[in-house]
Design an enzyme around this catalytic site. Structure first.
Site, PDB file in Angstrom:
ATOM      1  N   ASP A 265      -7.414  -1.794   3.865  1.00 61.18           N
ATOM      2  CA  ASP A 265      -6.282  -2.862   3.668  1.00 61.18           C
ATOM      3  C   ASP A 265      -6.701  -4.142   4.260  1.00 61.18           C
ATOM      4  OD1 ASP A 265      -4.646  -1.124   2.226  1.00 61.18           O
ATOM      5  OD2 ASP A 265      -3.697  -0.359   3.940  1.00 61.18           O
TER       6      ASP A 265
ATOM      7  N   ASP B 187      -1.493  -0.778   6.054  1.00 61.59           N
ATOM      8  CA  ASP B 187      -1.903  -0.264   7.384  1.00 61.59           C
ATOM      9  C   ASP B 187      -3.167   0.326   7.532  1.00 61.59           C
ATOM     10  OD1 ASP B 187      -1.539   3.272   7.430  1.00 61.59           O
ATOM     11  OD2 ASP B 187      -1.773   1.934   5.701  1.00 61.59           O
TER      12      ASP B 187
ATOM     13  N   ASP C 275       0.888  -1.118   0.070  1.00 62.55           N
ATOM     14  CA  ASP C 275       0.053   0.190   0.042  1.00 62.55           C
ATOM     15  C   ASP C 275       1.003   1.301   0.190  1.00 62.55           C
ATOM     16  OD1 ASP C 275      -2.595   1.744   0.632  1.00 62.55           O
ATOM     17  OD2 ASP C 275      -1.643   1.650   2.495  1.00 62.55           O
TER      18      ASP C 275
END
Length: 656
Positions: free
Chosen positions: A557, A553, A331
């Site tokens: 996600d 995080d 990410d």
């Protein structure tokens, strides 16, 4: 519940050890028949291993007996039986010791893996409990599940969007962090899409519902986590896979050792006791004590060594999966970048170049005239630009406003700020010391007839104009973490062949960050379900024997963390849902720890393989000697307990 089971198993181990000491004392001090000693040792044996015997019997009944439980059962029963053969010494204590060691290894394994099952109830916060729907001209507060597609809902500032829809009236900014992980609010006006789970930041909007509650974005995020958890790829325990081959080979070899030679000799009755004793010695030698103890201990040591470096791995199976990582997917915001927006550059109209601005552009009082493209602008131009921008944004809590205020430290200079109002989705307009100042995007500049520079820089571009004269622009960006580039380089140095970044941010920003950090591939403007789809595609493309690791995080996600072969969450600042769904947590949010985690995992797996090869090599050698009657019970004990001790000592290296 799992902790209680572990405490119960520990109590059984301690009780069995105490009872074993009592049995040894009885054997050495009291004269009893052989069956009396057997009864004394059966008590600690059954206390330690009744569940192993039950599992072995269940496997036999179900037609799949060849696992470590079955081999443990038959080997220890063989050790108990040897004492009743003519000329053989009893090995009752050996049987209990073997079962005790096996249970200790199982306990360590259970402790290491208990943390892998966490609740993800925090995700429920993104799904609203109520919705305001317009019916018969009146607003009614109902459950989102009761709202039908096509009805109109009202969402006020501070409320979470309950259902997916399209804006009919009003303009606002939406906090999409719960879905995209991006902290920069997004504008929404008539005709724009509203996604459930977002927070309405500024204006009242009315929207037509386009999806039912069960099909809404927020509901899908929750469902994705549950379904991904069920379909998650989990490696079988290393020792279990080995036992499926090792166990039947050993059992059939022992049976053959007991029966074939006596049948071939022609005097079955006379030679059978000798060969049966060899077969039972064969089973004692073949006991997988060194494997079932040292391999879990190696992984347990690897888990401990990783934790001392701020890396929490939730189970030994995740260490094994991490050691095989060939694809690492990231990410962006909060993972590779700080998640904090800062002013990274201030570009005056002169620096932007005369060709990109209106010919009539004039500088405000105190600023210098336009300079040729690329020339260094006087400090006064940048100072005036930031001065105006920060004062106009002084009353806003928008992340852009916060970044501008932090970049200009003299807000208490006595300037008069008045008539500040937001232009939804475009920016802010206000009066500073009598100058009408506009701060916003290109749409705001166009609305006010101001020709602005065409900026092509990483980050959010905030244009500033005073009295409809273009002053320049400010670049606000989320900076990469200090160790992000090193993290990507180190991961590649560990043998990871492919790095990918998935983000909900704009493509231009994502590509710039990926290029700066050395990431191979990037996909931008993704929603949670899009990220899961991309990970599914990448999993299908990975090499044979490879695993895919995803690093994230945010709440958004959680589904993809659960779906990846190995999910890695940034722990200190990451969301609870991401931490719960992940298999590995970096407690200090340093992406460079990813390479450390991979290195620890590979070293741990290497030590486990060393123990396996060593144990098998010694046992095969002693098994051959046992078959020919050249291996005494003492040598058999060394092949079992001695190898186990050496393997455990080697396993402790994983702690360092």
């Amino acid at each position: 519940m799992e902790e209680e089971e572990n405490r119960t198993k520990l109590a059984r181990i301690v009780a069995s050890a105490v009872l074993l000491v009592v049995a040894v004392v009885v054997q050495r001090t009291v004269e009893l028949p052989m069956w009396g000693y057997l009864l004394a040792y059966l008590v600690p044996y059954l206390v330690a291993g009744y569940d192993v015997l039950a599992e072995a019997w269940e496997g036999v009944r179900e037609g799949d007996p060849f696992d470590e439980d079955f081999l443990m059962a038959i080997a220890t029963i063989g050790a108990l039986a040897i004492g009743f053969l003519p000329g053989s010494d009893p090995e009752f204590a050996e049987a209990v010791f073997v079962m005790l060691f096996f249970q200790v290894g199982e306990l360590f394994e259970d402790i290491a893996e208990d943390r892998s099952e966490r609740s993800i109830s925090h995700l429920m916060d993104i799904r609203p409990d109520v919705a305001t729907v317009v019916r018969d001209g009146a607003e009614k507060v109902v459950s989102p599940a009761d709202v039908r597609v096509g009805e109109t809902i009202v969402v006020r500032p501070g409320e979470r969007v309950p259902l997916d829809g399209v804006v009919l009236e009003g303009e606002t900014s939406l906090d999409t962090m719960a879905l995209t992980g991006e902290s920069m609010p997004r504008p929404a006006g008539v005709g724009d899409e509203l996604l459930s789970g977002c927070v309405n930041v500024s204006g009242v909007v009315r929207a037509r519902v386009t999806k039912s509650f069960g099909e809404s974005t927020a509901s899908k995020v929750l469902d994705l986590v549950e379904n991904a958890s069920e379909s998650k790829s989990r490696s079988e325990a290393f020792i279990t896979r080995f036992a499926r081959v090792y166990t039947p080979v050993v059992v059939f070899a022992a049976v053959a050792t007991a029966l074939v030679p006596p049948l071939v000799s022609g005097d079955f009755a006379a030679s059978f006791p000798t060969w049966l004793a060899r077969a039972l010695t064969f089973l004692v030698v073949s006991c997988p004590c060194a494997l079932v103890i040292s391999v879990p201990l190696t992984f347990f040591g690897g888990l401990g060594g990783a934790s001392r470096r701020g890396i929490l791995v939730k189970g030994s199976n995740y260490l094994e999966a991490l050691a095989k990582a060939g694809v690492v997917v990231f990410d962006k915001t909060g993972t590779l970048t700080k998640g904090e927006f800062k002013v990274v550059s201030v570009v005056s109209a002169a620096q932007a170049g005369e060709k990109d601005v209106a010919p009539a552009t004039a500088a405000p009082a105190g600023a210098s005239a336009a300079a040729p493209a690329g020339a260094a602008a006087p400090a006064g131009a940048s100072d005036e630009l930031l001065h105006f921008a920060a004062h106009v944004e002084s009353f806003s809590n928008h992340p852009i406003a916060t970044a501008l205020r932090e970049a200009f430290s003299c807000l208490d200079d006595g300037c008069e700020v008045a008539d500040v109002h937001e232009v939804a989705g475009k920016g802010v307009v206000g009066t500073v010391n009598g100058h009408v100042v506009a701060v916003g995007n290109e749409l705001l500049m166009q609305e006010r007839g101001v020709a602005c520079a065409s900026a092509h820089e990483r980050g959010t571009i905030v244009h500033v104009a005073s009295d409809d004269a273009y002053l320049g622009y400010v670049v606000i960006a989320d900076e990469p973490k200090p160790d992000a580039r090193k993290a990507v380089a180190d991961i590649k140095a560990e043998g990871v062949r492919r790095t990918v970044m998935l983000t909900g941010d704009r493509a231009s920003v994502a590509e710039s960050v990926a290029s700066e950090l050395g990431i191979d591939e990037v996909h931008a403007e993704l929603l949670p379900q899009d990220k899961v789809s991309e990970v599914e595609r990448l999993i299908s493309e990975k090499g044979e024997g490879e695993t895919l690791a995803f690093v994230g995080d945010g709440i958004n996600d959680a589904p993809v963390l659960a779906r990846a072969d190995i999910g890695i969450a940034m722990g200190a600042l990451g969301s609870d849902a991401a931490i719960d769904a992940a298999d590995v947590v970096l407690m200090d949010d340093e992406p460079s720890k990813i390479a450390v985690a991979i290195r620890v995992a590979r070293r741990t797996l290497r030590i486990a393989r060393q123990n396996t090869v060593f144990a098998i090599a010694v046992k095969v050698a002693v098994l051959v000697l046992a078959f020919f009657g050249l291996a005494s019970m003492w040598l058999a004990v060394f092949a079992d307990v001695g190898v186990m001790v050496l393997a455990v000592l080697n396993a402790t290296r994983a702690l360092r």
